[in-house]
Design a protein around this motif. Structure first.
Motif, mmCIF file in Angstrom:
data_model
loop_
_atom_site.group_PDB
_atom_site.id
_atom_site.type_symbol
_atom_site.label_atom_id
_atom_site.label_comp_id
_atom_site.label_asym_id
_atom_site.label_seq_id
_atom_site.Cartn_x
_atom_site.Cartn_y
_atom_site.Cartn_z
ATOM 1 N N GLU A 129 -13.001 -53.034 25.860
ATOM 2 C CA GLU A 129 -12.353 -52.989 26.765
ATOM 3 C C GLU A 129 -12.978 -52.012 28.059
ATOM 4 O OE1 GLU A 129 -8.196 -52.556 25.820
ATOM 5 O OE2 GLU A 129 -8.146 -54.143 24.659
ATOM 6 N N GLU A 130 -13.276 -51.142 27.669
ATOM 7 C CA GLU A 130 -13.587 -49.921 28.572
ATOM 8 C C GLU A 130 -15.044 -49.745 28.511
ATOM 9 O OE1 GLU A 130 -11.246 -46.461 28.976
ATOM 10 O OE2 GLU A 130 -9.758 -47.476 27.999
ATOM 11 N N ILE A 131 -15.593 -49.627 27.157
ATOM 12 C CA ILE A 131 -17.037 -48.886 27.021
ATOM 13 C C ILE A 131 -18.012 -50.037 26.981
ATOM 14 C CG2 ILE A 131 -18.371 -47.321 25.607
ATOM 15 C CD1 ILE A 131 -15.501 -45.959 24.900
ATOM 16 N N HIS A 132 -18.655 -50.373 27.742
ATOM 17 C CA HIS A 132 -19.511 -51.399 27.538
ATOM 18 C C HIS A 132 -20.914 -51.129 26.720
ATOM 19 C CE1 HIS A 132 -16.983 -53.588 30.183
ATOM 20 N NE2 HIS A 132 -17.097 -52.643 31.038
ATOM 21 N N ALA A 133 -21.360 -49.910 26.883
ATOM 22 C CA ALA A 133 -22.638 -49.632 25.877
ATOM 23 C C ALA A 133 -22.536 -48.205 25.737
ATOM 24 C CB ALA A 133 -23.813 -50.019 26.802
ATOM 25 N N LEU A 134 -22.557 -47.845 24.436
ATOM 26 C CA LEU A 134 -22.618 -46.358 23.777
ATOM 27 C C LEU A 134 -23.510 -46.418 22.798
ATOM 28 C CD1 LEU A 134 -21.324 -43.628 23.766
ATOM 29 C CD2 LEU A 134 -19.638 -44.530 21.800
ATOM 30 N N SER A 135 -24.740 -45.539 23.421
ATOM 31 C CA SER A 135 -25.674 -45.139 22.306
ATOM 32 C C SER A 135 -25.415 -43.635 21.697
ATOM 33 C CB SER A 135 -27.178 -44.881 23.115
ATOM 34 O OG SER A 135 -27.990 -44.367 22.289
ATOM 35 N N MET A 136 -25.141 -43.757 20.295
ATOM 36 C CA MET A 136 -24.938 -42.499 19.806
ATOM 37 C C MET A 136 -26.137 -41.580 18.902
ATOM 38 S SD MET A 136 -21.191 -43.386 18.252
ATOM 39 C CE MET A 136 -21.305 -45.099 17.889
ATOM 40 N N LYS A 137 -25.997 -40.331 18.851
ATOM 41 C CA LYS A 137 -26.818 -39.681 17.828
ATOM 42 C C LYS A 137 -25.642 -39.020 17.211
ATOM 43 C CE LYS A 137 -30.873 -37.854 18.763
ATOM 44 N NZ LYS A 137 -31.716 -36.780 19.397
ATOM 45 N N THR A 138 -25.551 -39.211 15.679
ATOM 46 C CA THR A 138 -24.314 -38.600 15.095
ATOM 47 C C THR A 138 -25.216 -37.748 13.800
ATOM 48 O OG1 THR A 138 -24.633 -40.668 13.545
ATOM 49 C CG2 THR A 138 -22.769 -40.520 15.416
ATOM 50 N N LEU A 139 -24.638 -36.469 13.877
ATOM 51 C CA LEU A 139 -25.324 -35.444 13.011
ATOM 52 C C LEU A 139 -24.321 -34.654 12.473
ATOM 53 C CD1 LEU A 139 -27.762 -33.996 15.910
ATOM 54 C CD2 LEU A 139 -28.384 -35.807 14.036
ATOM 55 N N THR A 140 -24.729 -34.272 11.247
ATOM 56 C CA THR A 140 -23.779 -33.173 10.689
ATOM 57 C C THR A 140 -24.218 -31.700 11.289
ATOM 58 O OG1 THR A 140 -25.562 -32.452 8.914
ATOM 59 C CG2 THR A 140 -23.827 -34.129 8.462
ATOM 60 N N PRO A 141 -23.153 -30.672 11.251
ATOM 61 C CA PRO A 141 -23.667 -29.454 11.724
ATOM 62 C C PRO A 141 -25.059 -28.918 11.313
ATOM 63 C CG PRO A 141 -21.231 -29.554 11.296
ATOM 64 C CD PRO A 141 -21.939 -30.868 10.808
ATOM 65 N N GLU A 142 -25.151 -29.158 9.994
ATOM 66 C CA GLU A 142 -26.593 -28.728 9.569
ATOM 67 C C GLU A 142 -27.674 -29.344 10.041
ATOM 68 O OE1 GLU A 142 -23.134 -27.806 7.018
ATOM 69 O OE2 GLU A 142 -23.791 -29.702 7.382
ATOM 70 N N GLU A 143 -27.490 -30.681 10.120
ATOM 71 C CA GLU A 143 -28.744 -31.632 10.803
ATOM 72 C C GLU A 143 -29.026 -31.010 12.223
ATOM 73 O OE1 GLU A 143 -28.038 -35.847 8.303
ATOM 74 O OE2 GLU A 143 -26.982 -35.319 10.155
ATOM 75 N N TYR A 144 -27.882 -30.711 13.004
ATOM 76 C CA TYR A 144 -27.916 -30.436 14.469
ATOM 77 C C TYR A 144 -28.494 -28.784 14.421
ATOM 78 C CZ TYR A 144 -26.454 -29.332 19.258
ATOM 79 O OH TYR A 144 -26.783 -28.833 20.478
#
Length: 78
Positions: free
Chosen positions: A61-76
């Motif tokens: 409904e609100e967000i048409h495009a969301l590109s994500m980078k998802t990391l664990t704290p260790e990866e970050y």
């Protein structure tokens, strides 16, 4: 009311325990760097599904495009 990066930031941070969270965007397209220990042991698609679950109907409904980078704290940190 148009969706803002700040709104998306609050939606994600209210539903997912993040150690780091950045959201940028122009009202239509958004990017997010999401760091959470909840991602540990999960494949990228599973990590994205966690975020989609937190956002729920807002993704349609609100967000048409969301590109994500998802990391664990260790990866970050690495």
């Amino acid at each position: 009311m148009s969706t803002t990066p700040e709104l998306i930031h609050s939606y994600i941070s209210n539903g997912l325990d993040c150690t780091h969270l950045e959201v940028d965007g122009d009202g239509q397209h958004f990017t997010a760097v999401i760091v959470s220990s909840a991602f540990a042991g999960k494949r990228p698609i599973q990590r994205h599904q966690l975020v989609y679950a937190v956002l729920g109907d807002r993704m349609r409904e609100e967000i048409h495009a969301l590109s994500m980078k998802t990391l664990t704290p260790e990866e970050y940190q690495g």
